[in-house]
Scaffold this active site. Sequence first.
Site: not given
Ligand code: SF4
Length: 373
Positions: A108, A121, A128, A132, A135, A183-184, A215, A237-239, A314, A357
Amino acid sequence: MSGTAHAELFAPPSESAGLKNLVGLSREALEAEITACGEPAFRARQLWQWIYSKGVTEFGAMTSLSKAFRARLEEHFVVRRPEVVQDLTSSDGTRKWLLRFSDGQEVETVYIPEDDRGTLCVSSQVGCTLTCKFCHTGTQRLVRNLSPAEIISQIMLARDALGEWPSTRLDRKITNVVMMGMGEPLYNYDNVATALKIAMDGEGVAISKRKITLSTSGVVPEMERCGRELGVNLAVSLHAVDDDTRDKIMPINKKYPLKQLLQTCRDYPGTSNARRITFEYVMLKGVNDSPEDARALIKLLKDIPAKVNLIPFNPWPGSFFECSSNNAIHRFAQILNDGQLSAPVRATRGEDILAACGQLKSESERKRKSERT
Ligand code: SF4
């Protein structure tokens, strides 16, 4: 797993036999292809401008090149775009494309218009490896890394769709690019770096490094290199504000805990008050949204030029978190602001087009499966 091991395990498929795609080659690689065809090196520069500055995909339309050269290009090469499987526009103007590559894999890309900017984006992997917990993409297994062509062509396709070639136009809608899609990116560093160097090239796609943000979930070993070699802005991405909570919602924290991650942020090349690191913080009810968490966040970031993006969670089908209440989010933001930390609350965008996402890709896969059975 190191970035390199990732790259080897999940490499994109090599180009199928036949016409080679010129998109995604570095300047040097493009020059090598062109000189191997018996043409002088300066032709590669002309071709580069046609492909990346003017956005032309047909060699026949590259009129400054000789007819004989154009014919030779057509015999050997192609300037390819991914297939658009879905193209959805939200009532708020957010536009989302589901793109399919030659091996059938889908990612996407999302365009988010705002008053003062337009942000694209971009995805870096199909799925991935990280999981997380908040996500949706994290629920999809990693299939493979995207190639430089597949990364840069997301930007080019968005430019096609928004009608904003050539790159020199002053009214470009895409002003900012964030590597924040699926993805990372730091687990696919080499391909991301090649693509971003193409994106930043002043004679091509021409997006300044100041307008590009990468990111990461906190892949510590690659962060310094990213700053030194690419000089792009960093978002982390801290969270969560303590290792216990972060371990639970972002398992990568067990490998690179907060202390190590924040030290790497302090050392990130080029960081200053004018160029701050963005810390993404998704607001999860009862998990990370208390006033104590906000005060701990101020302490944690006190010696880092930082801003915090507060993101209302979300929800997606099957997610087990709830978004914090409006009150909790605004109280959290207020505490950060009182602590001299800029903390805008990100507006939820594109809710009517499966905005979480990875959601569009999952939906497309589900449909394809049900069509097969
Ligand atoms: S936040 Fe980013 S790194 Fe974490 S699972 Fe989602 S896509 Fe992967």
